[in-house]
Design a protein around this motif. Sequence first.
Motif, mmCIF file in Angstrom:
data_model
loop_
_atom_site.group_PDB
_atom_site.id
_atom_site.type_symbol
_atom_site.label_atom_id
_atom_site.label_comp_id
_atom_site.label_asym_id
_atom_site.label_seq_id
_atom_site.Cartn_x
_atom_site.Cartn_y
_atom_site.Cartn_z
ATOM 1 N N GLN A 174 2.812 -0.503 -2.044
ATOM 2 C CA GLN A 174 2.116 0.390 -2.958
ATOM 3 C C GLN A 174 0.751 -0.177 -3.348
ATOM 4 O O GLN A 174 -0.249 0.537 -3.371
ATOM 5 C CB GLN A 174 2.942 0.650 -4.221
ATOM 6 N N ALA A 175 0.713 -1.487 -3.681
ATOM 7 C CA ALA A 175 -0.557 -2.104 -4.064
ATOM 8 C C ALA A 175 -1.546 -2.081 -2.904
ATOM 9 O O ALA A 175 -2.739 -1.787 -3.082
ATOM 10 C CB ALA A 175 -0.318 -3.537 -4.527
ATOM 11 N N ALA A 176 -1.066 -2.374 -1.686
ATOM 12 C CA ALA A 176 -1.939 -2.339 -0.510
ATOM 13 C C ALA A 176 -2.442 -0.924 -0.241
ATOM 14 O O ALA A 176 -3.615 -0.726 0.115
ATOM 15 C CB ALA A 176 -1.186 -2.877 0.712
ATOM 16 N N SER A 177 -1.566 0.062 -0.444
ATOM 17 C CA SER A 177 -1.978 1.458 -0.264
ATOM 18 C C SER A 177 -3.066 1.826 -1.266
ATOM 19 O O SER A 177 -4.038 2.517 -0.929
ATOM 20 C CB SER A 177 -0.780 2.397 -0.434
ATOM 21 N N GLY A 178 -2.905 1.356 -2.503
ATOM 22 C CA GLY A 178 -3.903 1.639 -3.521
ATOM 23 C C GLY A 178 -5.234 0.988 -3.228
ATOM 24 O O GLY A 178 -6.296 1.625 -3.360
ATOM 25 N N LEU A 179 -5.205 -0.262 -2.803
ATOM 26 C CA LEU A 179 -6.448 -0.963 -2.464
ATOM 27 C C LEU A 179 -7.139 -0.295 -1.277
ATOM 28 O O LEU A 179 -8.371 -0.179 -1.238
ATOM 29 C CB LEU A 179 -6.144 -2.430 -2.156
ATOM 30 N N ALA A 180 -6.335 0.134 -0.291
ATOM 31 C CA ALA A 180 -6.911 0.834 0.863
ATOM 32 C C ALA A 180 -7.473 2.188 0.449
ATOM 33 O O ALA A 180 -8.517 2.618 0.940
ATOM 34 C CB ALA A 180 -5.845 1.008 1.949
ATOM 35 N N TYR A 181 -6.807 2.862 -0.467
ATOM 36 C CA TYR A 181 -7.265 4.163 -0.964
ATOM 37 C C TYR A 181 -8.616 4.036 -1.653
ATOM 38 O O TYR A 181 -9.450 4.946 -1.585
ATOM 39 C CB TYR A 181 -6.225 4.722 -1.928
ATOM 40 N N LEU A 182 -8.825 2.882 -2.298
ATOM 41 C CA LEU A 182 -10.105 2.625 -2.955
ATOM 42 C C LEU A 182 -11.151 2.089 -1.986
ATOM 43 O O LEU A 182 -12.298 1.850 -2.374
ATOM 44 C CB LEU A 182 -9.915 1.620 -4.102
ATOM 45 N N GLY A 183 -10.742 1.857 -0.728
ATOM 46 C CA GLY A 183 -11.669 1.375 0.283
ATOM 47 C C GLY A 183 -11.962 -0.112 0.197
ATOM 48 O O GLY A 183 -12.966 -0.588 0.745
ATOM 49 N N LEU A 184 -11.064 -0.876 -0.458
ATOM 50 C CA LEU A 184 -11.316 -2.304 -0.656
ATOM 51 C C LEU A 184 -10.744 -3.160 0.478
ATOM 52 O O LEU A 184 -11.299 -4.209 0.800
ATOM 53 C CB LEU A 184 -10.723 -2.764 -1.998
ATOM 54 N N VAL A 185 -9.629 -2.731 1.057
ATOM 55 C CA VAL A 185 -8.995 -3.484 2.143
ATOM 56 C C VAL A 185 -8.363 -2.489 3.108
ATOM 57 O O VAL A 185 -8.284 -1.291 2.819
ATOM 58 C CB VAL A 185 -7.893 -4.447 1.626
ATOM 59 N N GLU A 186 -7.894 -3.005 4.233
ATOM 60 C CA GLU A 186 -7.093 -2.186 5.141
ATOM 61 C C GLU A 186 -5.620 -2.386 4.802
ATOM 62 O O GLU A 186 -5.189 -3.509 4.511
ATOM 63 C CB GLU A 186 -7.351 -2.594 6.596
ATOM 64 N N ASN A 187 -4.875 -1.311 4.844
ATOM 65 C CA ASN A 187 -3.452 -1.402 4.519
ATOM 66 C C ASN A 187 -2.663 -1.805 5.763
ATOM 67 O O ASN A 187 -2.043 -0.986 6.433
ATOM 68 C CB ASN A 187 -2.932 -0.069 3.973
ATOM 69 N N GLY A 188 -2.685 -3.089 6.046
ATOM 70 C CA GLY A 188 -1.940 -3.619 7.179
ATOM 71 C C GLY A 188 -0.907 -4.626 6.726
ATOM 72 O O GLY A 188 -0.813 -4.975 5.540
ATOM 73 N N ILE A 189 -0.136 -5.120 7.666
ATOM 74 C CA ILE A 189 0.927 -6.068 7.351
ATOM 75 C C ILE A 189 0.355 -7.349 6.754
ATOM 76 O O ILE A 189 0.962 -7.963 5.872
ATOM 77 C CB ILE A 189 1.778 -6.368 8.609
ATOM 78 N N SER A 190 -0.836 -7.767 7.218
ATOM 79 C CA SER A 190 -1.438 -8.991 6.684
ATOM 80 C C SER A 190 -1.805 -8.836 5.211
ATOM 81 O O SER A 190 -1.631 -9.765 4.412
ATOM 82 C CB SER A 190 -2.680 -9.372 7.491
ATOM 83 N N THR A 191 -2.294 -7.652 4.823
ATOM 84 C CA THR A 191 -2.618 -7.400 3.415
ATOM 85 C C THR A 191 -1.359 -7.431 2.565
ATOM 86 O O THR A 191 -1.337 -8.034 1.479
ATOM 87 C CB THR A 191 -3.311 -6.028 3.266
ATOM 88 N N GLN A 192 -0.301 -6.819 3.052
ATOM 89 C CA GLN A 192 0.945 -6.776 2.288
ATOM 90 C C GLN A 192 1.544 -8.169 2.120
ATOM 91 O O GLN A 192 1.988 -8.538 1.027
ATOM 92 C CB GLN A 192 1.936 -5.840 2.987
ATOM 93 N N ILE A 193 1.535 -8.949 3.186
ATOM 94 C CA ILE A 193 2.065 -10.314 3.082
ATOM 95 C C ILE A 193 1.169 -11.165 2.193
ATOM 96 O O ILE A 193 1.650 -12.009 1.421
ATOM 97 C CB ILE A 193 2.216 -10.938 4.487
ATOM 98 N N GLY A 194 -0.141 -10.929 2.253
ATOM 99 C CA GLY A 194 -1.056 -11.644 1.373
ATOM 100 C C GLY A 194 -0.764 -11.356 -0.091
ATOM 101 O O GLY A 194 -0.778 -12.263 -0.940
ATOM 102 N N LEU A 195 -0.486 -10.087 -0.407
ATOM 103 C CA LEU A 195 -0.146 -9.723 -1.777
ATOM 104 C C LEU A 195 1.168 -10.359 -2.216
ATOM 105 O O LEU A 195 1.297 -10.830 -3.349
ATOM 106 C CB LEU A 195 -0.062 -8.197 -1.901
ATOM 107 N N ILE A 196 2.151 -10.378 -1.320
ATOM 108 C CA ILE A 196 3.430 -11.029 -1.631
ATOM 109 C C ILE A 196 3.206 -12.512 -1.928
ATOM 110 O O ILE A 196 3.790 -13.079 -2.863
ATOM 111 C CB ILE A 196 4.431 -10.850 -0.479
#
Length: 532
Positions: A241-263
């Motif tokens: 959800q957080a990765a989707s939100g960041l991608a929605y704002l155009g800040l990051v790409e919603n990929g597996i690396s972003t999600q694992i980074g957030l975890i």
Amino acid sequence: MTKRSEPSVGSAQPYDDVDYQIGQDNIQIAGFDIHNPVFGTSAILILIFVAGTLMAPEAANSMLLGARNWAINHFDWLFMAGGNLFVIFCLALIVLPVSKIRLGGEHAKPEFSTLSWFAMLFAAGMGIGLMFWSVAEPVAYFTDWYGTPLGVAANTAEGKSLALGATMFHWGLHPWAMYGIVGLSLAFFAYNKGLPLTVRSAFYPLLGNLIWGPIGHIIDIVAVLATIFGLATSLGLGAQQAASGLAYLGLVENGISTQIGLITIITGIAIFSVVRGLDGGVKLLSNINMAIALILLVFVIVVGSISGFLSNLLSLFGSYAQNILPLSNWVGRDDETWFHGWTVFYWAWWISWSPFVGMFIARVSRGRTVREFMLAVLIIPTIVCGVWVTAFGGSALDQIQANVGELSNGLTEVPLAMFQMLAHLPLASIMSFLAIVLVLVFFITSSDSGSLVIDGITAGGKEDAPVAQRVFWATMEGVIAATLLFGGGAQALNALQAGAVTAGLPFTVILILMCVSLYKGLSGETRRLATA
């Protein structure tokens, strides 16, 4: 066996026939103080599950989804009857004479202020879930995304009212009653009777000293597995959800690396919070949670239509009161797809979370009376959840009715629903970013409090186990979520969630027995106090 150690100062009269000394089965190794039958078995089963899921994610997902669906389809009556029983039981405890009993004894004092206490129990209970579903769920019901409650027509005024009322049903009295029973049971038997703060202790009036043997080990192991799988699932979903939100704002790409980074970030901060302890960690973060949540809530109410909010609020609670009995019934339902896919699933999920949330609530509730406890755990959170769902879900439904925004085209991606609603309010980017921060902080508090709970169970109920053990479990939650996301993707995460939900079936029986045991314990305490 030897006699148990003396209960903590300020507790009421302990049982005379307890034949157990806290920690006698524990072993000390590498700085850990662990209850080996529970710690060792839990760790092995977790490793087997993770390894098996990584090696065959599709097979694991298929098997566990099958087990989940079997439990939901064949035992819907047990989940529903149990949920209704738990609400009635908790409401009765508020008015019965046992409501005057104070957790920890007559002279016990609360450890935390009322505001901090509520903030901690709410953040642990369902704060993060509301972020995920407060918009998506009523939108799903209103637009017939996966069935409609009680078969009401979608996209109608009646459908809107029932969409809000049914969402409230899933976030109101029933789930909080499940948490309340576990929390009150553990607090009473630990702080009033000197038993260790672990799930097995709640069954002493029924099983006596048998709780220290294999039966007790099984109860605690199931509690550990349900807790860590539930937390790891939520951590993975929250990262999405957080990765989707960041991608929605155009800040990051919603990929597996972003999600694992957030975890990784969430886990790292949770470990830091664990090291700081309950007062400087969970309490501080929970207070921050409530402050951010209040800002977001007030903003959504104020920038929208206040009159519309009040109208939706009356509609929500009116629909909740009007439909709570039909929604609680499981016989002859015309909305079987919706009923099984939402209500029974939710009840299984909440019950699987009850050991974690209940034990954490118990840990912070010493000094409260039974009545105070139930009002704070059952009534107040129900009201707060109703206000939150009205503000966010009601705003989303108003946008759909006005044909405004992406949600008017239906629910597409659940993690994006809240951001799609916020996008059509003033200061959309700022508020969306604040919502992402709130999601992350909620997960940090969940991870921290979950580590505290698992650590307590695997240490035989000790509240002062080494910090290294809590660090270990906080790390494990992140590792499990990240590993499954990386190795198995959505299928592995779904398998993990299905496993946690399936664990709700045996725990439904455990909670029913816990009601009997708790009432016996409270009644005995009332008689003792009357003759003292």
